[in-house]
Scaffold this motif. Structure first.
Motif, mmCIF file in Angstrom:
data_model
loop_
_atom_site.group_PDB
_atom_site.id
_atom_site.type_symbol
_atom_site.label_atom_id
_atom_site.label_comp_id
_atom_site.label_asym_id
_atom_site.label_seq_id
_atom_site.Cartn_x
_atom_site.Cartn_y
_atom_site.Cartn_z
ATOM 1 N N PRO A 127 -4.864 26.487 -7.979
ATOM 2 C CA PRO A 127 -4.257 26.660 -6.669
ATOM 3 C C PRO A 127 -5.271 26.424 -5.547
ATOM 4 C CG PRO A 127 -3.703 28.473 -8.145
ATOM 5 C CD PRO A 127 -4.764 27.683 -8.816
ATOM 6 N N SER A 128 -4.778 25.950 -4.411
ATOM 7 C CA SER A 128 -5.536 25.742 -3.176
ATOM 8 C C SER A 128 -6.544 24.606 -3.261
ATOM 9 C CB SER A 128 -6.263 27.030 -2.751
ATOM 10 O OG SER A 128 -7.404 27.276 -3.563
ATOM 11 N N LEU A 129 -6.590 23.870 -4.335
ATOM 12 C CA LEU A 129 -7.480 22.726 -4.442
ATOM 13 C C LEU A 129 -6.788 21.482 -3.898
ATOM 14 C CD1 LEU A 129 -9.077 23.204 -7.974
ATOM 15 C CD2 LEU A 129 -10.049 23.759 -5.738
ATOM 16 N N PRO A 130 -7.551 20.461 -3.503
ATOM 17 C CA PRO A 130 -6.927 19.227 -3.031
ATOM 18 C C PRO A 130 -6.110 18.577 -4.146
ATOM 19 C CG PRO A 130 -9.273 18.911 -3.408
ATOM 20 C CD PRO A 130 -9.020 20.385 -3.494
ATOM 21 N N LYS A 131 -5.012 17.948 -3.777
ATOM 22 C CA LYS A 131 -4.227 17.257 -4.795
ATOM 23 C C LYS A 131 -4.899 15.948 -5.189
ATOM 24 C CE LYS A 131 0.136 17.554 -5.309
ATOM 25 N NZ LYS A 131 1.620 17.503 -5.186
ATOM 26 N N VAL A 132 -5.526 15.267 -4.219
ATOM 27 C CA VAL A 132 -6.174 13.978 -4.488
ATOM 28 C C VAL A 132 -7.605 14.007 -3.982
ATOM 29 C CG1 VAL A 132 -6.167 11.490 -4.041
ATOM 30 C CG2 VAL A 132 -4.003 12.701 -4.336
ATOM 31 N N THR A 133 -8.528 13.548 -4.819
ATOM 32 C CA THR A 133 -9.906 13.311 -4.408
ATOM 33 C C THR A 133 -10.123 11.816 -4.283
ATOM 34 O OG1 THR A 133 -10.787 15.304 -5.485
ATOM 35 C CG2 THR A 133 -12.338 13.525 -5.038
ATOM 36 N N ILE A 134 -10.551 11.366 -3.125
ATOM 37 C CA ILE A 134 -10.907 9.967 -2.913
ATOM 38 C C ILE A 134 -12.410 9.833 -3.142
ATOM 39 C CG2 ILE A 134 -10.999 8.067 -1.259
ATOM 40 C CD1 ILE A 134 -8.676 9.426 0.230
ATOM 41 N N ILE A 135 -12.803 8.933 -4.020
ATOM 42 C CA ILE A 135 -14.219 8.674 -4.286
ATOM 43 C C ILE A 135 -14.558 7.275 -3.788
ATOM 44 C CG2 ILE A 135 -15.954 8.292 -6.073
ATOM 45 C CD1 ILE A 135 -14.661 10.444 -7.723
ATOM 46 N N CYS A 136 -15.555 7.204 -2.931
ATOM 47 C CA CYS A 136 -16.016 5.920 -2.391
ATOM 48 C C CYS A 136 -17.501 5.777 -2.682
ATOM 49 C CB CYS A 136 -15.754 5.859 -0.883
ATOM 50 S SG CYS A 136 -16.398 4.353 -0.089
ATOM 51 N N MET A 137 -17.867 4.707 -3.378
ATOM 52 C CA MET A 137 -19.265 4.427 -3.692
ATOM 53 C C MET A 137 -19.728 3.229 -2.861
ATOM 54 S SD MET A 137 -19.116 4.901 -7.829
ATOM 55 C CE MET A 137 -17.617 3.916 -7.916
ATOM 56 N N SER A 138 -20.883 3.383 -2.229
ATOM 57 C CA SER A 138 -21.359 2.314 -1.347
ATOM 58 C C SER A 138 -22.834 2.031 -1.578
ATOM 59 C CB SER A 138 -21.120 2.687 0.125
ATOM 60 O OG SER A 138 -21.852 3.854 0.470
ATOM 61 N N TYR A 139 -23.201 0.795 -1.306
ATOM 62 C CA TYR A 139 -24.601 0.379 -1.315
ATOM 63 C C TYR A 139 -24.707 -0.902 -0.493
ATOM 64 C CZ TYR A 139 -29.262 -1.067 -2.710
ATOM 65 O OH TYR A 139 -30.585 -1.439 -2.672
ATOM 66 N N ASN A 140 -25.486 -0.846 0.556
ATOM 67 C CA ASN A 140 -25.640 -1.992 1.473
ATOM 68 C C ASN A 140 -24.295 -2.468 2.014
ATOM 69 O OD1 ASN A 140 -28.400 -2.011 1.373
ATOM 70 N ND2 ASN A 140 -28.581 -3.853 0.119
ATOM 71 N N HIS A 141 -23.467 -1.527 2.428
ATOM 72 C CA HIS A 141 -22.137 -1.849 2.943
ATOM 73 C C HIS A 141 -22.027 -1.566 4.439
ATOM 74 C CE1 HIS A 141 -20.350 -1.302 -1.374
ATOM 75 N NE2 HIS A 141 -20.900 -2.485 -1.196
ATOM 76 N N GLU A 142 -23.118 -1.726 5.142
ATOM 77 C CA GLU A 142 -23.133 -1.447 6.578
ATOM 78 C C GLU A 142 -22.029 -2.195 7.328
ATOM 79 O OE1 GLU A 142 -26.394 -1.596 10.252
ATOM 80 O OE2 GLU A 142 -26.646 -2.892 8.502
ATOM 81 N N LYS A 143 -21.763 -3.429 6.935
ATOM 82 C CA LYS A 143 -20.766 -4.244 7.634
ATOM 83 C C LYS A 143 -19.336 -3.840 7.302
ATOM 84 C CE LYS A 143 -23.684 -8.403 7.756
ATOM 85 N NZ LYS A 143 -23.785 -9.835 7.320
ATOM 86 N N TYR A 144 -19.148 -3.099 6.201
ATOM 87 C CA TYR A 144 -17.805 -2.897 5.683
ATOM 88 C C TYR A 144 -17.357 -1.441 5.587
ATOM 89 C CZ TYR A 144 -19.524 -7.387 3.894
ATOM 90 O OH TYR A 144 -20.106 -8.616 3.770
ATOM 91 N N ILE A 145 -18.286 -0.489 5.542
ATOM 92 C CA ILE A 145 -17.941 0.884 5.198
ATOM 93 C C ILE A 145 -16.969 1.511 6.202
ATOM 94 C CG2 ILE A 145 -19.974 1.822 6.377
ATOM 95 C CD1 ILE A 145 -18.373 3.134 3.117
ATOM 96 N N ALA A 146 -17.057 1.148 7.475
ATOM 97 C CA ALA A 146 -16.152 1.727 8.476
ATOM 98 C C ALA A 146 -14.706 1.375 8.154
ATOM 99 C CB ALA A 146 -16.527 1.244 9.874
ATOM 100 N N ARG A 147 -14.466 0.144 7.716
ATOM 101 C CA ARG A 147 -13.098 -0.267 7.378
ATOM 102 C C ARG A 147 -12.574 0.540 6.188
ATOM 103 N NH1 ARG A 147 -10.000 -5.136 8.153
ATOM 104 N NH2 ARG A 147 -7.873 -4.488 7.701
ATOM 105 N N ALA A 148 -13.438 0.811 5.231
ATOM 106 C CA ALA A 148 -13.027 1.617 4.082
ATOM 107 C C ALA A 148 -12.682 3.044 4.515
ATOM 108 C CB ALA A 148 -14.134 1.639 3.027
#
Length: 323
Positions: free
Chosen positions: A13-34
């Protein structure tokens, strides 16, 4: 352990239903869009967003910190000071162990989501179908400037179920499209044993499909970016072939007959592909060619390659012409 037992163990109970996992490396140009794609999700359940940066030398971590300040309490940042992959640590396994949600959604930092209802649709399907262990959808294939360069992947235009046999032969599951049922990391480790995979996501799909079936949505609800710094798009033919060989070598040992026959055929094909790479030495070419033959029973080898794979036949003829 049954699917229901696994699900019960990770659901509180009270835990998030979904965990979003995002892995990044040298994604300076793209991470904001993600990150924008995560934050725009319209859901009626709690979300957990874990964003990991593996000690990028560019400004990726600075952008993640900026988003943390702009959206307090929404993003859990894991910012490494030393690169974990170079230490032989699996970022996916490490982050999965931290996931508290009943479901886990994946998206790498250079990919992104397009549909604000993506998570709601996928979770609704999985809630209604408890035997479904993973669901995915088509993605656009775009370049560094977000321009479409190839048709959407996978080339499956209708919504349908899929099984482990479909995924062993070809990875039809884009990482940015995945939502799967969370389960204890010990179950995954017990299945994989001591095998060291050269890629993190494809073996996970296979494992999940040993626990249930998969479902494919026909709509393109995300985008996969093809650029020079990508894991696959930056790989040479030799590196790509060796990754496939590593994967299918493990699957031959992990899967029982007849499933391991699928990987034996793929293993034979990729050794044959490797043998045709002109960058290899003559000894390496010959070794790969011999491994291609010995990976299968001789009758299966000739039946598979000479009656079903015109591409493999062309590679073989090319190899013979170079000798």
């Amino acid at each position: 352990m049954t699917m229901q037992e696994i699900q019960t163990e990770v659901t509180m109970p009270s835990l998030p239903k979904v965990t979003i996992i995002c892995m990044s490396y040298n994604h300076e140009k793209y991470i904001a869009r993600a990150l924008d794609g995560f934050l725009m999700q319209e859901v009626d359940f709690p979300l957990e967003i874990i964003v990991h940066d593996d000690a990028s030398p560019d400004g990726t971590s600075d952008i993640i910190r900026e988003y943390q300040k702009r959206f307090p309490g929404r993003i859990d940042a894991v910012l490494q000071e030393e690169n974990q992959v170079q230490k032989g640590i699996s970022n996916l396994s490490m982050l999965t162990a931290q996931a508290r949600g009943r479901y886990v959604a994946l998206c790498e930092g250079d990919d992104y989501w397009l549909d604000p209802h993506k998570l709601r649709r996928q979770v609704a399907y999985m809630e209604a179908h408890p035997e479904c262990s993973i669901c995915s959808h088509r993605v656009l294939r775009v370049d560094a400037e977000d321009q479409d360069i190839l048709e959407p992947w996978p080339l499956i235009e209708e919504a349908r179920e899929y099984s482990i046999k479909d995924v062993l032969a070809l990875n039809i599951i884009p990482t940015a499209s995945v939502v799967y049922r969370n389960m204890p990391l010990a179950v995954w480790r017990q299945w994989r044993g001591d095998h060291k995979f050269t890629m993190g996501d494809w073996p996970l799909w296979v494992f999940l499909l040993t626990q249930g079936y998969g479902f494919h949505f026909s709509e393109s609800m995300g985008a996969y970016r093809i650029h020079h710094g990508g894991f696959w798009s930056s790989a040479s033919k030799i590196v790509s072939a060796k990754r496939y060989i590593g994967f299918h070598s493990c699957m031959v040992q992990l899967m029982d007959y007849p499933l391991n026959r699928i990987s034996r055929r793929q293993l034979s094909f990729w050794y044959l592909s490797l043998s045709a790479c002109p960058e290899l030495s003559r000894i390496e070419e010959l070794g790969a060619f011999c491994r291609s033959i010995t990976s299968l029973h001789p009758l299966d080898y000739f039946a598979h390659f000479y009656t079903r794979s015109r591409r493999a036949a062309k590679i073989l003829l090319r190899w013979l012409s170079l000798r």
